[in-house]
Write an enzyme that holds these catalytic residues in place. Structure first.
Site, PDB file in Angstrom:
ATOM      1  N   LYS A 218       2.219  -4.054   6.427  1.00  0.00           N
ATOM      2  CA  LYS A 218       2.428  -3.819   5.245  1.00  0.00           C
ATOM      3  C   LYS A 218       4.042  -3.580   5.108  1.00  0.00           C
ATOM      4  O   LYS A 218       4.768  -4.426   4.231  1.00  0.00           O
ATOM      5  CB  LYS A 218       1.817  -2.685   4.617  1.00  0.00           C
ATOM      6  CG  LYS A 218       0.087  -2.918   4.378  1.00  0.00           C
ATOM      7  CD  LYS A 218      -0.043  -4.370   3.251  1.00  0.00           C
ATOM      8  CE  LYS A 218      -1.527  -4.256   3.223  1.00  0.00           C
ATOM      9  NZ  LYS A 218      -1.671  -5.632   2.763  1.00  0.00           N
TER      10      LYS A 218
ATOM     11  N   SER B  17       0.853  -1.156  -0.069  1.00  0.00           N
ATOM     12  CA  SER B  17       0.021   0.017  -0.003  1.00  0.00           C
ATOM     13  C   SER B  17       0.711   1.213  -0.077  1.00  0.00           C
ATOM     14  O   SER B  17       1.874   1.426   0.482  1.00  0.00           O
ATOM     15  CB  SER B  17      -0.906  -0.134   1.160  1.00  0.00           C
ATOM     16  OG  SER B  17      -1.309   1.338   1.564  1.00  0.00           O
TER      17      SER B  17
ATOM     18  N   TYR C  42      -1.775  -1.193  11.019  1.00  0.00           N
ATOM     19  CA  TYR C  42      -2.034  -1.654   9.612  1.00  0.00           C
ATOM     20  C   TYR C  42      -0.801  -1.281   8.640  1.00  0.00           C
ATOM     21  O   TYR C  42      -0.475  -2.371   7.947  1.00  0.00           O
ATOM     22  CB  TYR C  42      -3.425  -1.085   9.062  1.00  0.00           C
ATOM     23  CG  TYR C  42      -3.328  -1.148   7.588  1.00  0.00           C
ATOM     24  CD1 TYR C  42      -3.547  -2.284   6.945  1.00  0.00           C
ATOM     25  CD2 TYR C  42      -3.355   0.007   6.824  1.00  0.00           C
ATOM     26  CE1 TYR C  42      -3.761  -2.278   5.560  1.00  0.00           C
ATOM     27  CE2 TYR C  42      -3.337  -0.202   5.383  1.00  0.00           C
ATOM     28  CZ  TYR C  42      -3.517  -1.363   4.737  1.00  0.00           C
ATOM     29  OH  TYR C  42      -3.603  -1.334   3.498  1.00  0.00           O
TER      30      TYR C  42
END
Ligand code: UFG
Length: 332
Positions: free
Chosen positions: A152, A124, A148
């Site tokens: 990643k 992302s 989050y």
């Protein structure tokens, strides 16, 4: 030889499965339906006229992940499965680290045991943190602001490390910008449970009059109209990027990183106007305080994906708004 798609029933995963099947690839889907519904699978079959094997398996369940590899000849994994809500990750960091990191470690252990040496990973633009300049290139400094995003970034590093001892291993890290839109059939798309966090799903809920009005989070950013600027990309373009990444992975080894964005930045108010004019629906909005953790501007330099993968986003913002609305108006 098959491509295993983890999280293949999800928003980006389902659109990618459609593109893979349309291109004649054999796929196997693994999903635990933690943020998707079983009927998506039949919709993928309806859209493509093709069939595939499906396993309702959680990546934390190693025995059943092994079963998938034992029963199929998997040479590549496209790995979407994972939790993805920024706010929830701040509230439940352990849950995010355990699910996203441990799940991927188990997947990689099983890949290793079965000699599967190719993975395309859903990363992302969040790994760029708060970029000093835009457009963002792949070699910009990396940092994160929430669990989050940290999962990643950690997974990017873990997967890259696997290429060090094994020169045949191939890792492709795809850094997505802001995917919106839906398949033109209106059969698959994004319809989150509860009140949506992201802009386009929220606008769609206002459009169907489930929510009264959009809160625009801040109008005092240093952008052309003061509202936050992002690189919105049609999910079908993003899905096609995975197909190109798969073709590229088949002829390379080691780590490759690509931004998947359009290179265009649109503000929140640009998106409101684009949605209103594409669909002829008024979207009432109010200016609200900034949302914690948001950055002013984020858009891609997608040159590398164009040059190396031969991929470029094709759909414009009007089409993204039309397809988002087409899906939500048929599925609510
Ligand atoms: N926004 C509003 N009102 C809303 C929702 C969003 O004004 O109700 C604004 C945000 O402040 C931001 C823009 O709309 O300026 C886009 O917000 P989204 O929540 O749709 O998307 P983000 O860019 O915040 O987040 C997305 C992904 C994350 C990812 C992040 C960075 O959802 O998974 O990009 O790549 F981490």
């Amino acid at each position: 030889m098959s491509v295993l798609v983890t999280g293949g029933a999800g928003f980006i995963g389902s659109h990618t499965c459609v593109e893979l099947l349309n291109a004649g690839e054999d796929i196997v889907i693994l999903d635990n339906f933690s943020n998707s519904k079983p009927d998506v699978l039949d919709k993928i079959r309806t859209i493509t006229g093709k069939d595939f094997k499906f396993y309702e398996v959680d990546l934390l369940d190693k025995d059943n992940v092994e079963k998938v590899f034992k029963e199929n000849d998997i040479d590549t994994v496209i790995h979407f499965a994972g939790f993805k809500a920024v706010g929830e990750s701040v509230e439940k960091p352990l849950m995010y680290y355990h699910n996203n990191i441990t799940g991927t470690l188990i997947l990689c252990e099983v890949m290793k045991a079965y000699g599967c040496k190719r993975i395309v990973f859903s990363s992302s633009a969040t790994v760029y943190g708060s970029p000093k300049t835009v457009p963002i290139k792949e070699d910009f400094p990396l940092s994160t602001t929430n669990p989050y995003g940290t999962t990643k970034l950690m997974l990017e590093r873990i997967l890259s490390d696997l290429c060090v001892p094994d020169k045949d291993f191939c890792v492709t890290l795809l850094r997505y910008f802001n995917p919106i839109g839906a398949h033109e059939s209106g059969l698959i798309g994004e319809n989150p449970n509860g009140i949506p966090n992201n802009l386009m799903p929220y606008i769609c809920q206002v459009a169907i009059r489930k929510l009264d009005c959009l809160n625009v989070f801040g109008n005092d950013y240093p952008t052309h109209d003061g509202t936050g600027v992002r690189d919105y990309i049609h999910v079908v373009d993003l899905a096609k990027g995975h197909l190109k990444a798969l073709f590229n992975a088949r002829k390379t080894t080691g780590v490759s990183v690509f931004n998947l964005g359009t290179g265009n930045g649109y503000s929140v108010l640009d998106i409101v106007k684009a949605f209103e004019s594409a669909n002829n629906i008024k979207i009432p909005y109010v200016i609200a305080p900034r949302r914690a953790g948001d950055i002013a501007e984020c858009y891609a330099d997608p040159t590398k994906a164009r040059e190396v993968l031969g991929w470029k986003a094709e759909f414009d913002i009007e089409r993204m708004c039309k397809d988002s609305w087409n899906y939500i108006s048929k599925n609510n």
